[in-house]
Design a protein around this motif. Sequence first.
Motif, PDB file in Angstrom:
ATOM      1  N   ILE A  78       0.865  -0.740  -0.182  1.00  0.00           N
ATOM      2  CA  ILE A  78       0.404  -0.056   0.049  1.00  0.00           C
ATOM      3  C   ILE A  78       0.501   1.332  -0.045  1.00  0.00           C
ATOM      4  O   ILE A  78       0.319   2.370   0.285  1.00  0.00           O
ATOM      5  CB  ILE A  78      -1.005  -0.191   1.093  1.00  0.00           C
ATOM      6  N   GLY A  79       2.199   1.219  -0.056  1.00  0.00           N
ATOM      7  CA  GLY A  79       2.731   2.013  -0.615  1.00  0.00           C
ATOM      8  C   GLY A  79       4.108   2.618   1.156  1.00  0.00           C
ATOM      9  O   GLY A  79       4.308   3.878   0.790  1.00  0.00           O
ATOM     10  N   ILE A  80       3.549   2.478   2.358  1.00  0.00           N
ATOM     11  CA  ILE A  80       4.205   2.309   3.272  1.00  0.00           C
ATOM     12  C   ILE A  80       5.936   3.361   2.651  1.00  0.00           C
ATOM     13  O   ILE A  80       6.066   4.529   3.278  1.00  0.00           O
ATOM     14  CB  ILE A  80       3.668   1.836   4.263  1.00  0.00           C
ATOM     15  N   TYR A  81       5.706   2.482   2.698  1.00  0.00           N
ATOM     16  CA  TYR A  81       7.579   2.266   1.913  1.00  0.00           C
ATOM     17  C   TYR A  81       7.905   3.397   1.064  1.00  0.00           C
ATOM     18  O   TYR A  81       9.211   4.780   1.077  1.00  0.00           O
ATOM     19  CB  TYR A  81       8.510   1.181   1.592  1.00  0.00           C
ATOM     20  N   ALA A  82       6.942   3.398  -0.384  1.00  0.00           N
ATOM     21  CA  ALA A  82       7.000   3.947  -1.121  1.00  0.00           C
ATOM     22  C   ALA A  82       7.085   6.016  -0.797  1.00  0.00           C
ATOM     23  O   ALA A  82       8.081   6.674  -0.763  1.00  0.00           O
ATOM     24  CB  ALA A  82       6.547   4.031  -2.409  1.00  0.00           C
ATOM     25  N   VAL A  83       5.923   5.307   0.262  1.00  0.00           N
ATOM     26  CA  VAL A  83       5.752   7.450   0.272  1.00  0.00           C
ATOM     27  C   VAL A  83       6.293   7.801   1.725  1.00  0.00           C
ATOM     28  O   VAL A  83       7.336   9.151   1.472  1.00  0.00           O
ATOM     29  CB  VAL A  83       4.051   7.533   1.004  1.00  0.00           C
ATOM     30  N   THR A  84       7.162   7.317   2.664  1.00  0.00           N
ATOM     31  CA  THR A  84       8.082   7.680   3.386  1.00  0.00           C
ATOM     32  C   THR A  84       9.272   8.011   2.464  1.00  0.00           C
ATOM     33  O   THR A  84       9.866   9.139   3.422  1.00  0.00           O
ATOM     34  CB  THR A  84       8.598   6.266   4.259  1.00  0.00           C
ATOM     35  N   MET A  85       9.400   6.892   1.528  1.00  0.00           N
ATOM     36  CA  MET A  85      11.291   7.233   1.056  1.00  0.00           C
ATOM     37  C   MET A  85      11.454   8.315  -0.002  1.00  0.00           C
ATOM     38  O   MET A  85      12.222   9.180  -0.751  1.00  0.00           O
ATOM     39  CB  MET A  85      11.759   5.780   0.427  1.00  0.00           C
ATOM     40  N   ALA A  86       9.726   8.757  -0.324  1.00  0.00           N
ATOM     41  CA  ALA A  86      10.148   9.584  -1.291  1.00  0.00           C
ATOM     42  C   ALA A  86      10.716  11.281  -1.342  1.00  0.00           C
ATOM     43  O   ALA A  86      11.500  11.622  -1.629  1.00  0.00           O
ATOM     44  CB  ALA A  86       8.281   9.936  -1.690  1.00  0.00           C
ATOM     45  N   ASN A  87      10.466  11.542  -0.287  1.00  0.00           N
ATOM     46  CA  ASN A  87      10.806  12.951   0.435  1.00  0.00           C
ATOM     47  C   ASN A  87      12.631  12.783   0.687  1.00  0.00           C
ATOM     48  O   ASN A  87      13.146  13.808   1.113  1.00  0.00           O
ATOM     49  CB  ASN A  87      10.217  13.380   1.549  1.00  0.00           C
ATOM     50  N   VAL A  88      12.916  11.522   1.343  1.00  0.00           N
ATOM     51  CA  VAL A  88      14.607  11.014   1.400  1.00  0.00           C
ATOM     52  C   VAL A  88      14.924  11.539   0.004  1.00  0.00           C
ATOM     53  O   VAL A  88      15.829  11.720  -0.186  1.00  0.00           O
ATOM     54  CB  VAL A  88      14.478   9.830   2.016  1.00  0.00           C
ATOM     55  N   CYS A  89      14.490  10.806  -1.146  1.00  0.00           N
ATOM     56  CA  CYS A  89      15.169  10.349  -2.014  1.00  0.00           C
ATOM     57  C   CYS A  89      14.524  12.454  -3.318  1.00  0.00           C
ATOM     58  O   CYS A  89      16.038  12.275  -3.702  1.00  0.00           O
ATOM     59  CB  CYS A  89      14.275   9.221  -3.623  1.00  0.00           C
ATOM     60  N   LYS A  90      13.742  12.765  -2.566  1.00  0.00           N
ATOM     61  CA  LYS A  90      13.898  13.884  -3.497  1.00  0.00           C
ATOM     62  C   LYS A  90      15.390  15.278  -2.459  1.00  0.00           C
ATOM     63  O   LYS A  90      16.115  15.525  -3.372  1.00  0.00           O
ATOM     64  CB  LYS A  90      13.029  14.634  -2.855  1.00  0.00           C
ATOM     65  N   ALA A  91      15.658  14.974  -1.773  1.00  0.00           N
ATOM     66  CA  ALA A  91      16.525  15.197  -0.744  1.00  0.00           C
ATOM     67  C   ALA A  91      18.132  15.072  -1.398  1.00  0.00           C
ATOM     68  O   ALA A  91      19.021  15.865  -1.366  1.00  0.00           O
ATOM     69  CB  ALA A  91      16.370  15.410   0.930  1.00  0.00           C
ATOM     70  N   HIS A  92      18.129  13.936  -2.143  1.00  0.00           N
ATOM     71  CA  HIS A  92      18.723  13.450  -2.886  1.00  0.00           C
ATOM     72  C   HIS A  92      18.945  13.732  -3.919  1.00  0.00           C
ATOM     73  O   HIS A  92      20.123  12.762  -4.849  1.00  0.00           O
ATOM     74  CB  HIS A  92      19.769  12.244  -2.585  1.00  0.00           C
ATOM     75  N   CYS A  93      17.710  13.948  -4.511  1.00  0.00           N
ATOM     76  CA  CYS A  93      17.546  14.250  -5.817  1.00  0.00           C
ATOM     77  C   CYS A  93      17.755  13.282  -7.029  1.00  0.00           C
ATOM     78  O   CYS A  93      17.269  13.145  -8.141  1.00  0.00           O
ATOM     79  CB  CYS A  93      18.803  14.668  -7.288  1.00  0.00           C
ATOM     80  N   GLY A  94      16.181  12.350  -6.708  1.00  0.00           N
ATOM     81  CA  GLY A  94      16.333  10.485  -6.287  1.00  0.00           C
ATOM     82  C   GLY A  94      14.601  10.667  -6.781  1.00  0.00           C
ATOM     83  O   GLY A  94      14.094  11.242  -6.493  1.00  0.00           O
ATOM     84  N   TYR A  95      14.648   8.872  -6.709  1.00  0.00           N
ATOM     85  CA  TYR A  95      13.179   8.988  -7.055  1.00  0.00           C
ATOM     86  C   TYR A  95      12.620   7.171  -6.698  1.00  0.00           C
ATOM     87  O   TYR A  95      14.224   6.796  -6.427  1.00  0.00           O
ATOM     88  CB  TYR A  95      12.446   9.222  -8.335  1.00  0.00           C
TER      89      TYR A  95
END
Length: 272
Positions: A78-95
């Motif tokens: 249901i996306g718990i890790y995906a949503v949690t990590m999205a902003n972490v990825c954003k901070a590292h210019c990732g996805y």
Amino acid sequence: MRGLGRCILAVDKLLTNENDPASYEATTMVNGGNRLILDLRTWEQKFAFYYGTYEPELVGATTRLFTGGVFYDIGASIGIYAVTMANVCKAHCGYVRAFEPVPTNLRRLEAQISENELGEELIQIERIALSNEPGTAMMDLCDDGKPGNAKITSSGQVSVEVTLLDNIWAKRNREPVDFVKIDTEGWDANIITGGREMIRECRPNLLVEFNRERMTNHGIPLDPAWEFLVGEMKYRVFYLDEQTGVVEEVQQPGDLENLFFVREDDVERILR
């Protein structure tokens, strides 16, 4: 607080109606500011709602080990890790690239993305299952049709397409994968076998569940994946006790689940 779990269950009983599934759906902040739509009929989502966290120790270590690039969430549910990590990825210019084949979960995953105003530039969805050979498989939700963990089973009600991780990676222009989380109810070792080319080239850190009971049920051995990751790729392996937060390096898997496979250069990150 002693007895907190019992208090939660008592409150939950007052706030929900067992004859009304809609009464179990709730939206709350989880893991430090991510809005998640949860189905409180499942135990893990119930406690994520009331505690406001989901696997905080594992998520914390995962965050420390992600250094930039692409985060592969295999078995996104249901996306718990995906949503949690999205902003972490954003901070590292990732996805995030989230892999989930089950329609019920996909609808909830898409709703989570919308709820958090996360565009496709941050979470890209692959509506497919992964294994060591292509084909089709039957799947079912683990908890009687409720959004959440799903498994491959001969008695499954949903037919899904299956491919190799290497095939998806090649289609996505051999993108720079920095971290891979695999939680697929026993299918993890086969997915690693189907992703060897990507792992060799990108050398991502990994968090792999290795559900022993379901691996045994499927007849999937752990040894080939272990020999590849540890023997050939020279990853160091760590187990994080979710109750104490203690991180321990392991030489053999034993019966341990949720193991981190860490690049030598990143060992200090998981030991912090």
